[in-house]
Write an enzyme that holds these catalytic residues in place. Structure first.
Site, PDB file in Angstrom:
ATOM      1  N   LYS A   1     -38.836 -56.765  63.764  1.00  0.00           N
ATOM      2  CA  LYS A   1     -39.986 -56.328  63.043  1.00  0.00           C
ATOM      3  C   LYS A   1     -41.067 -56.931  62.813  1.00  0.00           C
ATOM      4  CE  LYS A   1     -39.858 -52.473  61.455  1.00  0.00           C
ATOM      5  NZ  LYS A   1     -40.359 -51.023  61.918  1.00  0.00           N
TER       6      LYS A   1
ATOM      7  N   THR B   1     -41.402 -53.898  57.127  1.00  0.00           N
ATOM      8  CA  THR B   1     -40.487 -53.872  55.933  1.00  0.00           C
ATOM      9  C   THR B   1     -40.342 -55.342  55.491  1.00  0.00           C
ATOM     10  OG1 THR B   1     -37.886 -54.420  55.968  1.00  0.00           O
ATOM     11  CG2 THR B   1     -38.944 -55.015  58.216  1.00  0.00           C
ATOM     12  N   ASP B   2     -39.984 -55.349  54.090  1.00  0.00           N
ATOM     13  CA  ASP B   2     -39.665 -56.557  53.308  1.00  0.00           C
ATOM     14  C   ASP B   2     -38.872 -57.582  54.085  1.00  0.00           C
ATOM     15  OD1 ASP B   2     -37.291 -55.642  52.935  1.00  0.00           O
ATOM     16  OD2 ASP B   2     -37.535 -55.726  50.610  1.00  0.00           O
ATOM     17  N   GLU B   3     -38.073 -57.377  55.073  1.00  0.00           N
ATOM     18  CA  GLU B   3     -37.276 -58.147  55.640  1.00  0.00           C
ATOM     19  C   GLU B   3     -38.034 -59.239  56.369  1.00  0.00           C
ATOM     20  OE1 GLU B   3     -33.585 -57.126  57.321  1.00  0.00           O
ATOM     21  OE2 GLU B   3     -33.208 -55.575  55.591  1.00  0.00           O
TER      22      GLU B   3
ATOM     23  N   HIS C   1     -26.844 -63.431  55.859  1.00  0.00           N
ATOM     24  CA  HIS C   1     -26.925 -62.517  54.816  1.00  0.00           C
ATOM     25  C   HIS C   1     -28.034 -62.974  53.932  1.00  0.00           C
ATOM     26  CE1 HIS C   1     -25.085 -59.204  52.281  1.00  0.00           C
ATOM     27  NE2 HIS C   1     -26.347 -59.377  52.137  1.00  0.00           N
TER      28      HIS C   1
ATOM     29  N   ALA D   1     -37.690 -37.988  63.004  1.00  0.00           N
ATOM     30  CA  ALA D   1     -36.194 -37.256  62.949  1.00  0.00           C
ATOM     31  C   ALA D   1     -35.541 -38.216  62.222  1.00  0.00           C
ATOM     32  CB  ALA D   1     -35.973 -36.799  64.136  1.00  0.00           C
TER      33      ALA D   1
ATOM     34  N   ALA E   1     -36.701 -60.212  62.846  1.00  0.00           N
ATOM     35  CA  ALA E   1     -37.383 -60.857  63.958  1.00  0.00           C
ATOM     36  C   ALA E   1     -38.142 -59.742  64.751  1.00  0.00           C
ATOM     37  CB  ALA E   1     -36.608 -61.726  64.623  1.00  0.00           C
TER      38      ALA E   1
ATOM     39  N   TYR F   1     -32.959 -57.800  63.810  1.00  0.00           N
ATOM     40  CA  TYR F   1     -33.650 -56.836  63.210  1.00  0.00           C
ATOM     41  C   TYR F   1     -35.018 -57.150  62.526  1.00  0.00           C
ATOM     42  CZ  TYR F   1     -35.714 -53.404  59.825  1.00  0.00           C
ATOM     43  OH  TYR F   1     -36.261 -52.367  59.265  1.00  0.00           O
TER      44      TYR F   1
HETATM   45  P1  NAD Z   1     -33.738 -44.731  61.139  1.00  0.00           P
HETATM   46  O1  NAD Z   1     -32.663 -45.605  61.658  1.00  0.00           O
HETATM   47  O2  NAD Z   1     -32.910 -43.525  60.024  1.00  0.00           O
HETATM   48  O3  NAD Z   1     -34.687 -43.716  62.149  1.00  0.00           O
HETATM   49  C1  NAD Z   1     -35.313 -44.308  63.124  1.00  0.00           C
HETATM   50  C2  NAD Z   1     -35.630 -43.345  64.050  1.00  0.00           C
HETATM   51  O4  NAD Z   1     -36.392 -43.793  64.843  1.00  0.00           O
HETATM   52  C3  NAD Z   1     -34.639 -42.035  64.409  1.00  0.00           C
HETATM   53  O5  NAD Z   1     -34.854 -40.803  64.209  1.00  0.00           O
HETATM   54  C4  NAD Z   1     -34.470 -42.578  66.056  1.00  0.00           C
HETATM   55  O6  NAD Z   1     -34.041 -41.548  66.770  1.00  0.00           O
HETATM   56  C5  NAD Z   1     -35.725 -42.867  66.202  1.00  0.00           C
HETATM   57  N1  NAD Z   1     -36.100 -44.023  67.217  1.00  0.00           N
HETATM   58  C6  NAD Z   1     -35.220 -45.123  67.520  1.00  0.00           C
HETATM   59  N2  NAD Z   1     -35.759 -45.461  68.748  1.00  0.00           N
HETATM   60  C7  NAD Z   1     -36.560 -44.765  69.114  1.00  0.00           C
HETATM   61  C8  NAD Z   1     -37.517 -44.991  70.436  1.00  0.00           C
HETATM   62  N3  NAD Z   1     -37.360 -46.148  71.425  1.00  0.00           N
HETATM   63  N4  NAD Z   1     -38.347 -44.069  70.471  1.00  0.00           N
HETATM   64  C9  NAD Z   1     -38.548 -42.920  69.645  1.00  0.00           C
HETATM   65  N5  NAD Z   1     -37.888 -42.911  68.749  1.00  0.00           N
HETATM   66  C10 NAD Z   1     -37.045 -43.742  68.455  1.00  0.00           C
HETATM   67  O7  NAD Z   1     -34.692 -45.362  60.293  1.00  0.00           O
HETATM   68  P2  NAD Z   1     -35.374 -45.480  58.848  1.00  0.00           P
HETATM   69  O8  NAD Z   1     -34.487 -46.031  57.842  1.00  0.00           O
HETATM   70  O9  NAD Z   1     -35.816 -44.176  58.560  1.00  0.00           O
HETATM   71  O10 NAD Z   1     -36.599 -46.386  59.064  1.00  0.00           O
HETATM   72  C11 NAD Z   1     -37.843 -45.945  59.605  1.00  0.00           C
HETATM   73  C12 NAD Z   1     -38.752 -47.093  59.614  1.00  0.00           C
HETATM   74  O11 NAD Z   1     -39.144 -47.578  58.461  1.00  0.00           O
HETATM   75  C13 NAD Z   1     -38.363 -48.132  60.548  1.00  0.00           C
HETATM   76  O12 NAD Z   1     -39.216 -48.682  61.157  1.00  0.00           O
HETATM   77  C14 NAD Z   1     -37.740 -49.423  59.574  1.00  0.00           C
HETATM   78  O13 NAD Z   1     -37.913 -50.611  60.042  1.00  0.00           O
HETATM   79  C15 NAD Z   1     -38.866 -49.201  58.476  1.00  0.00           C
HETATM   80  N6  NAD Z   1     -38.121 -49.450  57.176  1.00  0.00           N
HETATM   81  C16 NAD Z   1     -36.895 -49.059  56.791  1.00  0.00           C
HETATM   82  C17 NAD Z   1     -36.286 -49.096  55.328  1.00  0.00           C
HETATM   83  C18 NAD Z   1     -35.080 -48.942  55.056  1.00  0.00           C
HETATM   84  O14 NAD Z   1     -34.515 -49.151  53.875  1.00  0.00           O
HETATM   85  N7  NAD Z   1     -34.575 -47.765  55.671  1.00  0.00           N
HETATM   86  C19 NAD Z   1     -37.169 -50.102  54.612  1.00  0.00           C
HETATM   87  C20 NAD Z   1     -38.364 -50.493  55.003  1.00  0.00           C
HETATM   88  C21 NAD Z   1     -38.976 -50.108  56.488  1.00  0.00           C
HETATM   89  O1  DAU Z   2     -35.155 -54.316  53.094  1.00  0.00           O
HETATM   90  C1  DAU Z   2     -35.611 -53.268  53.584  1.00  0.00           C
HETATM   91  C2  DAU Z   2     -34.678 -52.835  54.561  1.00  0.00           C
HETATM   92  O2  DAU Z   2     -33.511 -52.314  54.117  1.00  0.00           O
HETATM   93  C3  DAU Z   2     -34.978 -52.206  56.065  1.00  0.00           C
HETATM   94  O3  DAU Z   2     -35.967 -52.729  56.798  1.00  0.00           O
HETATM   95  C4  DAU Z   2     -33.920 -52.037  56.936  1.00  0.00           C
HETATM   96  O4  DAU Z   2     -34.155 -51.020  57.955  1.00  0.00           O
HETATM   97  C5  DAU Z   2     -32.459 -51.352  55.969  1.00  0.00           C
HETATM   98  O5  DAU Z   2     -31.316 -51.155  56.925  1.00  0.00           O
HETATM   99  C6  DAU Z   2     -32.356 -51.959  54.889  1.00  0.00           C
HETATM  100  O6  DAU Z   2     -31.678 -53.485  55.157  1.00  0.00           O
HETATM  101  P1  DAU Z   2     -30.600 -54.094  54.335  1.00  0.00           P
HETATM  102  O7  DAU Z   2     -29.898 -54.932  55.341  1.00  0.00           O
HETATM  103  O8  DAU Z   2     -31.006 -54.591  53.064  1.00  0.00           O
HETATM  104  O9  DAU Z   2     -29.785 -52.753  54.064  1.00  0.00           O
HETATM  105  P2  DAU Z   2     -28.266 -52.483  54.303  1.00  0.00           P
HETATM  106  O10 DAU Z   2     -28.140 -51.034  53.263  1.00  0.00           O
HETATM  107  O11 DAU Z   2     -27.693 -52.450  55.382  1.00  0.00           O
HETATM  108  O12 DAU Z   2     -27.588 -53.504  53.075  1.00  0.00           O
HETATM  109  C7  DAU Z   2     -28.161 -53.414  51.771  1.00  0.00           C
HETATM  110  C8  DAU Z   2     -27.553 -54.684  50.904  1.00  0.00           C
HETATM  111  O13 DAU Z   2     -25.907 -54.292  50.957  1.00  0.00           O
HETATM  112  C9  DAU Z   2     -27.102 -55.889  51.573  1.00  0.00           C
HETATM  113  O14 DAU Z   2     -27.199 -57.091  50.698  1.00  0.00           O
HETATM  114  C10 DAU Z   2     -26.122 -55.954  52.602  1.00  0.00           C
HETATM  115  C11 DAU Z   2     -25.014 -55.231  51.635  1.00  0.00           C
HETATM  116  N1  DAU Z   2     -23.931 -54.412  52.108  1.00  0.00           N
HETATM  117  C12 DAU Z   2     -24.278 -53.510  53.263  1.00  0.00           C
HETATM  118  C13 DAU Z   2     -23.632 -52.792  53.758  1.00  0.00           C
HETATM  119  C14 DAU Z   2     -23.821 -51.869  55.011  1.00  0.00           C
HETATM  120  C15 DAU Z   2     -22.561 -54.502  51.913  1.00  0.00           C
HETATM  121  O15 DAU Z   2     -22.374 -55.352  50.888  1.00  0.00           O
HETATM  122  N2  DAU Z   2     -21.814 -53.753  52.319  1.00  0.00           N
HETATM  123  C16 DAU Z   2     -22.013 -52.793  53.344  1.00  0.00           C
HETATM  124  O16 DAU Z   2     -21.239 -52.196  53.937  1.00  0.00           O
END
Ligand code: NAD
Ligand code: DAU
Length: 341
Positions: free
Chosen positions: A156, A128-130, A278, A10, A154, A152
């Site tokens: 993952k 994640t690439d992190e 950062h 979701a 660590a 976060y």
């Molecule tokens: P998000 O925060 O939008 O969604 C996370 C979802 O997980 C939510 O629906 C939340 O309700 C659910 N959730 C959290 N804790 C839970 C629990 N204990 N049990 C069941 N459900 C739970 O995240 P997203 O951006 O969609 O990321 C999804 C996955 O992809 C994550 O594993 C994240 O690490 C990974 N990821 C995200 C990005 C990115 O840029 N957003 C990039 C690479 C990998």
């Molecule tokens: O790289 C994959 C990751 O990307 C995922 O694993 C994470 O779940 C996702 O949150 C994301 O992490 P980042 O930390 O890279 O994303 P964020 O959108 O928080 O930030 C992206 C970049 O922008 C980062 O260099 C921090 C900067 N930033 C972020 C915010 C929220 C700003 O400059 N200002 C802001 O207010």
């Protein structure tokens, strides 16, 4: 694979993935198992529930709840788990790391145990690439050492290591994808592109951390979805695949593209106090995934433009989130002092 349990379905990426898979595979049943934290929203799946009522199921639950996870697998004859469930925002992990360890590490362990117990056909971990840490030069390959730098990242990385341990120890049929920054529809407006697009639409300041020269590979979420699909169907067991565009841009460049798309002035940009620890740059080598025949459809700049337009056209989705007390409290805690300074 016909009965897929999508944990965290979701949320942002999970909901896009469920929509994509139901459309792409008419014979598949998808079950979303989600705790519905602040980031998980049934609104993200409203259209899916209507269009695919016969092949889509929702169960509200925590991945740390062993009994409910097992009951769900048994009742719905699940053969595959794809684990998106996680706490995902780096800034929140710096405020309160506990829930990250609980869900991203312990929750992963609960799912792995269930996958083993029920002899599932596949367990796929969304990573994640992190986990590679900041990469000042070159591009991360799947066998590079892990060097996560935020709570976060660590958590993952710990999840990934546990997944690989289950493969080595018990032959669990696992795969892992490590995605770069996703952008697109239904992203909670705490992540930078969704936050900046929605702030810009309201002529509110865009808080750029530090000097804005950090580099990210902003990929469209649909490219991430097709990458996961490729690994599910063609990936090798026990293997890891990076998913991204393979190119990067600075945050300030991303911000300027976004403002230009929305027709908003660069005077909205505010340089604010940096995020602690950062990561300066992430960059992925995606040749292993490309070798499976996958390619991304959108370059970073196109993905940013497309995403900015979606937020401009879908205010009804994000306005209730941003005006809610939960969001306002978070925003004040994270940004009030930074923006005042
Ligand atoms: P998000 O925060 O939008 O969604 C996370 C979802 O997980 C939510 O629906 C939340 O309700 C659910 N959730 C959290 N804790 C839970 C629990 N204990 N049990 C069941 N459900 C739970 O995240 P997203 O951006 O969609 O990321 C999804 C996955 O992809 C994550 O594993 C994240 O690490 C990974 N990821 C995200 C990005 C990115 O840029 N957003 C990039 C690479 C990998
Ligand atoms: O790289 C994959 C990751 O990307 C995922 O694993 C994470 O779940 C996702 O949150 C994301 O992490 P980042 O930390 O890279 O994303 P964020 O959108 O928080 O930030 C992206 C970049 O922008 C980062 O260099 C921090 C900067 N930033 C972020 C915010 C929220 C700003 O400059 N200002 C802001 O207010």
């Amino acid at each position: 694979m016909r009965h897929i349990m999508v944990t965290g379905g979701a949320g942002f990426i999970g909901s896009n993935f469920v929509r994509y898979m139901l459309h792409a595979y008419p014979e598949y049943v998808l079950l979303v198992y989600d705790k519905l934290t602040y980031a998980g929203r049934l609104e993200n799946l409203e259209d899916v529930a209507k269009s695919y009522a016969d092949r889509y199921v929702f169960v509200k639950g925590d991945i740390c709840d062993k009994d409910l996870v097992e009951e769900t697998i048994r009742t719905h004859q699940i053969d595959t788990i794809i684990n998106f469930a996680a706490e995902t925002h780096v800034d929140r992990s710096l405020m309160a790391p506990g829930s990250f360890i609980q869900t991203d590490v312990y929750g992963t362990y609960v799912l792995l145990e269930a996958a083993r117990e029920f002899d599932l056909e596949r367990y796929h971990q969304i990573s994640t690439d992190e986990v590679y840490g900041q990469v000042l030069e070159g591009h991360s390959r799947e066998d590079d050492p892990l060097a996560p730098r935020s709570p976060y990242a660590a958590s993952k990385a710990s999840g990934d290591l546990m997944v690989l341990a289950y493969h080595e120890s018990w032959g669990l049929p696992v795969t892992i994808t490590r995605g770069s920054n996703n952008i697109g529809p239904y992203q909670y407006p705490e992540k930078v592109v969704a936050l900046f697009a929605t702030n810009a639409i309201d002529d509110a300041p865009l808080p750029v951390y530090g000097d804005g020269q950090q580099m990210r590979d902003y990929q469209h979420v649909l490219d991430h979805c097709t990458g996961i699909d490729a690994v599910l169907h063609k990936g090798g067991l026990g293997e890891i695949y990076n998913v991204g565009t393979g190119s990067e841009m600075t945050n300030i460049a991303m911000t300027k593209i976004l403002l230009a798309t929305l027709g908003k002035p660069e005077s909205l940009i505010r340089y604010v106090e940096d995020r602690p620890g950062h990561d300066r740059r992430y960059a992925l080598d995606v040749s292993k995934l490309r070798a499976l025949g996958w390619d991304n459809a959108y370059a970073c700049d196109v993905a940013i433009e497309k995403t900015a337009r979606w937020y401009a056209q879908n205010e009804a989705w994000w306005r209730p989130i941003k005006s809610g007390e939960l969001y306002q409290t978070y925003y004040a805690k994270q940004y009030a002092q930074r923006l005042e300074a």
